[in-house]
Design an enzyme around this catalytic site. Structure first.
Site, PDB file in Angstrom:
ATOM      1  N   GLU A 198      11.932 -28.654   2.035  1.00  0.00           N
ATOM      2  CA  GLU A 198      13.038 -27.699   2.224  1.00  0.00           C
ATOM      3  C   GLU A 198      13.173 -27.306   3.697  1.00  0.00           C
ATOM      4  O   GLU A 198      13.182 -26.117   4.054  1.00  0.00           O
ATOM      5  CB  GLU A 198      12.872 -26.471   1.317  1.00  0.00           C
ATOM      6  CG  GLU A 198      12.956 -26.838  -0.150  1.00  0.00           C
ATOM      7  CD  GLU A 198      13.155 -25.682  -1.126  1.00  0.00           C
ATOM      8  OE1 GLU A 198      13.116 -24.509  -0.711  1.00  0.00           O
ATOM      9  OE2 GLU A 198      13.371 -25.968  -2.316  1.00  0.00           O
ATOM     10  N   TYR A 253      17.404 -25.690  -9.000  1.00  0.00           N
ATOM     11  CA  TYR A 253      16.868 -24.801 -10.045  1.00  0.00           C
ATOM     12  C   TYR A 253      18.013 -24.289 -10.911  1.00  0.00           C
ATOM     13  O   TYR A 253      19.124 -24.077 -10.420  1.00  0.00           O
ATOM     14  CB  TYR A 253      16.141 -23.610  -9.407  1.00  0.00           C
ATOM     15  CG  TYR A 253      14.787 -23.983  -8.852  1.00  0.00           C
ATOM     16  CD1 TYR A 253      13.680 -24.043  -9.679  1.00  0.00           C
ATOM     17  CD2 TYR A 253      14.619 -24.303  -7.502  1.00  0.00           C
ATOM     18  CE1 TYR A 253      12.424 -24.386  -9.186  1.00  0.00           C
ATOM     19  CE2 TYR A 253      13.371 -24.657  -7.002  1.00  0.00           C
ATOM     20  CZ  TYR A 253      12.275 -24.692  -7.856  1.00  0.00           C
ATOM     21  OH  TYR A 253      11.043 -25.044  -7.367  1.00  0.00           O
ATOM     22  N   GLU A 308      11.797 -30.795  -7.322  1.00  0.00           N
ATOM     23  CA  GLU A 308      11.737 -29.414  -7.820  1.00  0.00           C
ATOM     24  C   GLU A 308      12.932 -29.204  -8.733  1.00  0.00           C
ATOM     25  O   GLU A 308      14.078 -29.207  -8.274  1.00  0.00           O
ATOM     26  CB  GLU A 308      11.736 -28.397  -6.669  1.00  0.00           C
ATOM     27  CG  GLU A 308      10.428 -28.390  -5.903  1.00  0.00           C
ATOM     28  CD  GLU A 308      10.318 -27.265  -4.890  1.00  0.00           C
ATOM     29  OE1 GLU A 308      10.866 -26.182  -5.100  1.00  0.00           O
ATOM     30  OE2 GLU A 308       9.657 -27.513  -3.847  1.00  0.00           O
ATOM     31  N   GLN A 344       6.968 -25.171 -12.165  1.00  0.00           N
ATOM     32  CA  GLN A 344       5.773 -25.847 -11.693  1.00  0.00           C
ATOM     33  C   GLN A 344       4.834 -26.057 -12.876  1.00  0.00           C
ATOM     34  O   GLN A 344       5.099 -25.575 -13.958  1.00  0.00           O
ATOM     35  CB  GLN A 344       5.116 -25.040 -10.592  1.00  0.00           C
ATOM     36  CG  GLN A 344       6.015 -24.792  -9.389  1.00  0.00           C
ATOM     37  CD  GLN A 344       5.270 -24.216  -8.190  1.00  0.00           C
ATOM     38  OE1 GLN A 344       4.060 -24.051  -8.186  1.00  0.00           O
ATOM     39  NE2 GLN A 344       6.038 -23.890  -7.153  1.00  0.00           N
ATOM     40  N   GLU A 383       1.823 -25.739  -6.631  1.00  0.00           N
ATOM     41  CA  GLU A 383       1.833 -25.111  -5.302  1.00  0.00           C
ATOM     42  C   GLU A 383       0.783 -24.009  -5.257  1.00  0.00           C
ATOM     43  O   GLU A 383       0.411 -23.435  -6.291  1.00  0.00           O
ATOM     44  CB  GLU A 383       3.237 -24.527  -5.053  1.00  0.00           C
ATOM     45  CG  GLU A 383       3.385 -23.844  -3.702  1.00  0.00           C
ATOM     46  CD  GLU A 383       4.831 -23.579  -3.297  1.00  0.00           C
ATOM     47  OE1 GLU A 383       5.733 -23.729  -4.140  1.00  0.00           O
ATOM     48  OE2 GLU A 383       5.050 -23.228  -2.127  1.00  0.00           O
TER      49      GLU A 383
HETATM   50  O1  AHR Z   1       8.961 -23.487  -6.515  1.00  0.00           O
HETATM   51  C1  AHR Z   1       9.092 -22.319  -5.762  1.00  0.00           C
HETATM   52  C2  AHR Z   1       9.735 -22.573  -4.414  1.00  0.00           C
HETATM   53  O2  AHR Z   1      11.048 -22.971  -4.594  1.00  0.00           O
HETATM   54  C3  AHR Z   1       9.143 -23.654  -3.571  1.00  0.00           C
HETATM   55  O3  AHR Z   1       8.055 -23.230  -2.845  1.00  0.00           O
HETATM   56  C4  AHR Z   1      10.270 -24.031  -2.663  1.00  0.00           C
HETATM   57  O4  AHR Z   1      10.201 -25.346  -2.227  1.00  0.00           O
HETATM   58  C5  AHR Z   1      11.490 -23.715  -3.481  1.00  0.00           C
HETATM   59  O5  AHR Z   1      12.414 -22.987  -2.792  1.00  0.00           O
END
Ligand code: AHR
Length: 502
Positions: free
Chosen positions: A174, A249, A305, A354, A26
């Site tokens: 998102e 996450y 993600e 990432q 990103e």
């Molecule tokens: O990876 C960081 C952020 O986490 C991304 O931009 C978003 O899609 C997510 O909330």
């Protein structure tokens, strides 16, 4: 207790899509700028602006697919800002990430160049949140149309005669949050409209369309998007939505009160493992909802993600999300990838978040220096699963580990076969105890170990730094010995192991 792993090499359960080992990049912090792209005039060795050391390391990793330009950045990105002569590209503020100047020197042409240097598939994420249908449609035309048209002519004028291949196209990111704060009903209808104009042009490679899926356990989102979009016959549905995303996450603590990447105690360790292991439940439950509308599993789950999210390294810009990466991250990768392998009937793509310098990265850079993280080494070890056939495998007698609140199985596994070689990956989630596993084969034919590797540390807090870049690496593993036609494996605490047999 001695755990038993029985592998039935005669029972194949489906292909592990190589794209499960994908990555995400990103316009955030030092991921694109400095991490991947330094520009043609940089003193850092580069080819057409792409860092040579980074591209080389990514080629070794066999990166199958790369997602770009976001993330939250995607729904604010207007692709025309990133084409044409660099000196006339718009300079703007990256409002989402650190308030720094985005000079748009990395755009569509540069992304395609990067993917071609890495040798990976392309996953472009479109802007549904603040972009128009026309803008999205023209981007696809610009990238993929081979003929005479306003956008194809513009591409040629900007120096690229032929079209590129867009393998995957994300219709928003998102959109329940940073991508427009939409309700699932609203998004699903927008998806139907926008995806109509993500055209597959004659002669162009088919583009797989990815709809924005749920945040973690928002099952209502999955249900609503599937329902709204599945108001079609199954035949029509095919190609209308090829994948649905899921973001999760691993955040010990809470999102607002995150914890350190390198300083953690036993409770933090197990909380992290438990939250990583939760991916199994998420995939199972989202997939079950998808089954109601898509029992043949034509629509893949794209976990585009995933990864750890800790406090940023002290003294760094909080908007850059730069964090270190320890043996704990290596285990999160091992556990997560085992889960994806086991769900390869539904999970068709996944991207660690990432790629460089942001969250759970595989590479970190500091000016001209670059290091591989423990996560890199696990993904490198696991690369043998890419394109393999998942084999039926069953664990029994597995110890539980961790305090009551964060109890997890001590060992997770997955097994695949490719080119006559069986790859077994095991992760020991215990922070302090070695775990033994008896591995046997239902087929009974004697097997021989052809390769055994391990990623661990002398301490589970270990990480690689620019001063000590090889503290945690992939090394030969000597803890497997032949026993009764199978093997007895002793996994050191906090370790990810790969054993290859034939
Ligand atoms: O990876 C960081 C952020 O986490 C991304 O931009 C978003 O899609 C997510 O909330």
């Amino acid at each position: 207790m001695l755990a038993k792993l029985v592998i039935n090499e005669t029972k194949k359960k489906g292909t592990i899509a190589p794209e499960i080992y994908g990555h995400f990049s990103e316009h955030l912090g030092r991921c694109i700028y400095e991490g991947l792209y330094v520009g043609e005039n940089s003193d850092i060795p580069n080819v057409n602006g792409m860092r040579k050391d980074v591209v080389e390391a990514l080629k070794e990793l066999q990166v199958p697919v790369l997602r770009w330009p976001g993330g939250c950045f995607a729904d604010e990105y207007h692709w025309k800002d990133g084409i044409g002569p660099k000196e006339s590209r718009k300079k703007m503020i990256n409002t989402h990430w650190g308030g720094v100047v985005e000079d748009n020197s990395f755009g569509t042409h540069e992304f395609m160049e990067l993917c071609s240097q890495i040798g990976c598939k392309t996953y472009v994420n479109g802007n549904l949140g603040s972009g128009t249908v026309q803008e999205m449609s023209e981007w696809v035309e610009y990238m993929t149309f081979d003929g005479v048209s306003p956008m194809a002519d513009l591409r040629k004028k900007n120096g690229h005669e032929g079209p590129w291949t867009v393998d995957y196209f994300g219709v928003g990111n998102e959109n329940w949050g940073c991508g427009g704060n939409m309700t699932p009903e609203f998004y699903a209808n927008e998806y139907r409209r926008y995806q109509t104009y993500v055209r597959g042009y004659d002669g162009a490679a088919p583009i797989k369309k990815i709809a924005c899926g749920a945040n973690v356990d928002d099952y209502h989102w999955t249900e609503t998007v599937m329902k709204t979009c599945f108001d079609h016959t199954p035949e029509e549905f095919h190609g209308f939505m090829d994948l649905l995303s899921l973001h999760h996450y691993t955040i010990p603590g809470t999102f607002a009160k995150k914890k350190s990447a390198t300083e953690f105690d036993e409770a933090d360790w197990y909380e992290t493992m438990k939250k990583a292991y939760y991916m199994d439940e998420l995939v199972t439950r989202h997939s079950a909802i998808m089954d109601q509308y898509d029992p043949d599993k034509k629509v893949g789950l794209s976990v585009d993600e995933w990864g750890t999210w800790f406090l940023v390294e002290p003294g760094t810009n909080p908007g850059f999300l730069y964090q270190q990466n320890t043996v704990r991250d290596a285990l999160v990768a091992g556990v997560t990838l085992n889960i994806f392998n086991k769900h390869c009937d539904r999970v068709k793509l996944a991207c660690v978040a990432q790629m460089v310098n942001v969250l759970q990265s595989v590479l970190l850079t500091d000016g001209e220096k670059m290091i591989r993280t423990p996560t890199y080494h696990v993904m490198h070890m696991y690369r043998h699963h890419q394109g393999g056939e998942l084999l039926a495998s069953e664990m029994s007698g597995v110890n539980k580990t961790g305090p009551e609140e964060f109890r997890v199985p001590a060992v997770t596994e997955s097994v695949s076969e490719k080119d006559g070689v069986i790859t077994i990956t095991l992760s020991n989630l215990s922070m302090t105890e070695a775990e033994s596993v008896d591995v046997s084969f239902a087929g009974k034919e004697e097997k021989e170990i052809v390769e055994a590797r391990i990623v661990t540390g002398t301490d589970c807090h270990d990480y690689n730094s620019f001063e000590a870049p090889e503290r945690v690496v992939e090394t030969d593993f000597t803890g497997a010995e032949a026993a009764d036609g199978g093997f007895k494996v002793t996994l050191p605490p906090a370790s990810a192991v790969e054993i290859r047999v034939k």
